[in-house]
Structure formats: C-alpha cells, structure tokens
Design an enzyme around this catalytic site. Sequence first.
Site, PDB file in Angstrom:
ATOM      1  N   ASP A 113       8.109  -0.408 -12.479  1.00  0.00           N
ATOM      2  CA  ASP A 113       7.266   0.720 -12.093  1.00  0.00           C
ATOM      3  C   ASP A 113       6.894   1.491 -13.350  1.00  0.00           C
ATOM      4  O   ASP A 113       7.617   1.452 -14.359  1.00  0.00           O
ATOM      5  CB  ASP A 113       8.017   1.639 -11.120  1.00  0.00           C
ATOM      6  CG  ASP A 113       7.090   2.477 -10.268  1.00  0.00           C
ATOM      7  OD1 ASP A 113       7.006   2.215  -9.055  1.00  0.00           O
ATOM      8  OD2 ASP A 113       6.426   3.381 -10.813  1.00  0.00           O
ATOM      9  N   ASN A 167       2.999  -5.462  -5.713  1.00  0.00           N
ATOM     10  CA  ASN A 167       2.912  -4.349  -4.771  1.00  0.00           C
ATOM     11  C   ASN A 167       2.310  -3.076  -5.369  1.00  0.00           C
ATOM     12  O   ASN A 167       1.785  -2.248  -4.629  1.00  0.00           O
ATOM     13  CB  ASN A 167       4.316  -4.045  -4.235  1.00  0.00           C
ATOM     14  CG  ASN A 167       4.369  -2.768  -3.442  1.00  0.00           C
ATOM     15  OD1 ASN A 167       3.798  -2.671  -2.360  1.00  0.00           O
ATOM     16  ND2 ASN A 167       5.038  -1.756  -3.985  1.00  0.00           N
ATOM     17  N   TYR A 227     -11.095   1.190  -3.491  1.00  0.00           N
ATOM     18  CA  TYR A 227      -9.885   0.670  -2.843  1.00  0.00           C
ATOM     19  C   TYR A 227     -10.237  -0.474  -1.897  1.00  0.00           C
ATOM     20  O   TYR A 227      -9.544  -1.498  -1.858  1.00  0.00           O
ATOM     21  CB  TYR A 227      -9.195   1.809  -2.096  1.00  0.00           C
ATOM     22  CG  TYR A 227      -7.809   1.481  -1.584  1.00  0.00           C
ATOM     23  CD1 TYR A 227      -6.711   1.464  -2.431  1.00  0.00           C
ATOM     24  CD2 TYR A 227      -7.602   1.200  -0.238  1.00  0.00           C
ATOM     25  CE1 TYR A 227      -5.436   1.172  -1.956  1.00  0.00           C
ATOM     26  CE2 TYR A 227      -6.338   0.912   0.249  1.00  0.00           C
ATOM     27  CZ  TYR A 227      -5.262   0.901  -0.618  1.00  0.00           C
ATOM     28  OH  TYR A 227      -4.001   0.610  -0.136  1.00  0.00           O
ATOM     29  N   LYS A 249      -8.716  -4.252  -2.439  1.00  0.00           N
ATOM     30  CA  LYS A 249      -7.840  -4.886  -1.448  1.00  0.00           C
ATOM     31  C   LYS A 249      -8.508  -6.101  -0.799  1.00  0.00           C
ATOM     32  O   LYS A 249      -7.817  -7.063  -0.415  1.00  0.00           O
ATOM     33  CB  LYS A 249      -7.410  -3.869  -0.399  1.00  0.00           C
ATOM     34  CG  LYS A 249      -6.505  -2.773  -0.957  1.00  0.00           C
ATOM     35  CD  LYS A 249      -5.240  -3.348  -1.612  1.00  0.00           C
ATOM     36  CE  LYS A 249      -4.287  -2.271  -2.081  1.00  0.00           C
ATOM     37  NZ  LYS A 249      -3.038  -2.833  -2.668  1.00  0.00           N
ATOM     38  N   ILE A 269       1.187   4.060   6.398  1.00  0.00           N
ATOM     39  CA  ILE A 269       2.627   4.043   6.180  1.00  0.00           C
ATOM     40  C   ILE A 269       3.140   5.457   5.890  1.00  0.00           C
ATOM     41  O   ILE A 269       2.516   6.223   5.150  1.00  0.00           O
ATOM     42  CB  ILE A 269       2.987   3.103   5.010  1.00  0.00           C
ATOM     43  CG1 ILE A 269       2.304   1.739   5.203  1.00  0.00           C
ATOM     44  CG2 ILE A 269       4.498   2.949   4.897  1.00  0.00           C
ATOM     45  CD1 ILE A 269       2.643   1.029   6.494  1.00  0.00           C
ATOM     46  N   THR A 299       4.885   7.311   3.864  1.00  0.00           N
ATOM     47  CA  THR A 299       5.422   7.366   2.505  1.00  0.00           C
ATOM     48  C   THR A 299       5.374   8.805   1.995  1.00  0.00           C
ATOM     49  O   THR A 299       4.764   9.678   2.624  1.00  0.00           O
ATOM     50  CB  THR A 299       4.594   6.471   1.565  1.00  0.00           C
ATOM     51  OG1 THR A 299       3.247   6.995   1.513  1.00  0.00           O
ATOM     52  CG2 THR A 299       4.558   5.032   2.063  1.00  0.00           C
TER      53      THR A 299
END
Length: 250
Positions: A36, A89, A155, A159, A188, A190
């Site tokens: 990361d 990811n 985006y 994707k 999600i 998050t």
Amino acid sequence: MTLKDQAIIVTGGASGIGHASALELARQGANLIIADFDLNGAERVAAEVQALGVKAFAYKVDVSDPAAVEALVDFAVETLGTLTGVFNNAGISKVQSLLEMDPASYRRVIEVDQFSVYYGLYYGARKMVELGVKGVFVNTASIYGSVAAKGSFNYNAAKAAVIAMTRSGALELAEHGIRVTAVAPGFIDTPMMGQLDQSARAALAAQHVTNQLISPEKVASVVAFLFSDAASAVNGSTVAADDGFLAFKV
C-alpha cells in the site's frame, strides 16, 4: 477450501476490501505481502495477519509506477520464496463531472486503477512463468465497469478496462496454467463511505436487493474463493459481489 503455503501480494491492503481480504486469505493459510502507499496502515494489517499464524510483510508501493510494481514482485519472491497469487486491488476515485475533469484528473485515476492492473499482471505473470508457478490473479473491478455513473467518467473507463484485461489476461496466460479472474463489488461499507451523510449512504444501500451496504468481509470471501482450487473452473470471468445491483437494478 485452503490456501495453505500460498504466497500472495495484496495491493491496497491497508484498508477496506484489501484489509478484509488479507485477513481472510491469512485464515485460509496464505502468506502475504501487504502492499500500500500507506506504509503505516500496511504495517498494522501485516501485524494482524501475523497474529493468525502466517507470514506477512508490509511494503510501500506506488502502483502507478511500473518500476515500483516490478520491485514489489521481486520483494515478494525474496521474502516468501515464491509468488502464487496477486490481488490487484489498489484503486482511487474522485467524483467529478466530465466537463470539470481535466486531463491530469482523468490520467491519475487511469494510472492507479487501470495501469496498475496491467503492471501487476505483466510483472507478476512473468515471474510466475520464470518460477514455473501456475498462479492466480484476482483483479478488483466494479459494478461501474459495466454501467455508467455521473461523475465517474474516468473510474468507469478504468474499471471497464479491468474487466477486459481480466478476459484477455486469462486467454494469454492459460497456456502457462495461470488463471486470471476479477471481482466486481457493489457499494461497500468502507471508511470512505463513512465520510457520507446518512441520506447519501441510504441512497446507495437502496440500490442493493437487501437495502444494505455490503461489508468488505463479504467481498473478501469471494476473493479467497477465487484464489482457491475450488474456483479452478473460473477463468477470465468477473464475479459480481453486488447484492443484485447488476441483475435487478439496471
């Protein structure tokens, strides 16, 4: 389903889906590189993974830099002894209308969300072939790789490319016994979602069949399955973890 002694890189592993997936992969026995840009976060997750009884190492990486991704792959082999899987990811997003999206804003999301998947596939697969490993790649796509959303032009493009690269990568690498798959999450729950007010969260949740946001752990269980031999017949496919969004909401 077991991943005992597998050696897997998780990019974007410091939070969200990456964090939850790292823990689930570790529970299944995998040794991990938690990669990361947020090194402190990666170190915290690596410590959680180690507490589950497997090996884990934190690594700071800018996934938009091909040389950095190549170095990450080399580090994984040096520390874990091999490389059997890569979870591509890491990603970013920025809500912005097309008319406001200058080339730099467009390019940044493409570099992190799209190019990084190519770098992970390219350097990871070359290393697997060199080592004679029949490995697995899991890429994080999105429901927005299949449908459009306002403020997500870059985006959406990134994707959609991830879904296409998953298909093409599987075809290209099949002769080496390497599988390439993807997961397409819905909305999600998050830390990023925590920045939204209650009405905005509710509006997103309402687009799922259960009217709830999806926990990262539910996506993590799909990711772990895709890495396992139980998913050996899944290749080139993008599996939706979207609580019915693509099937019933569009």
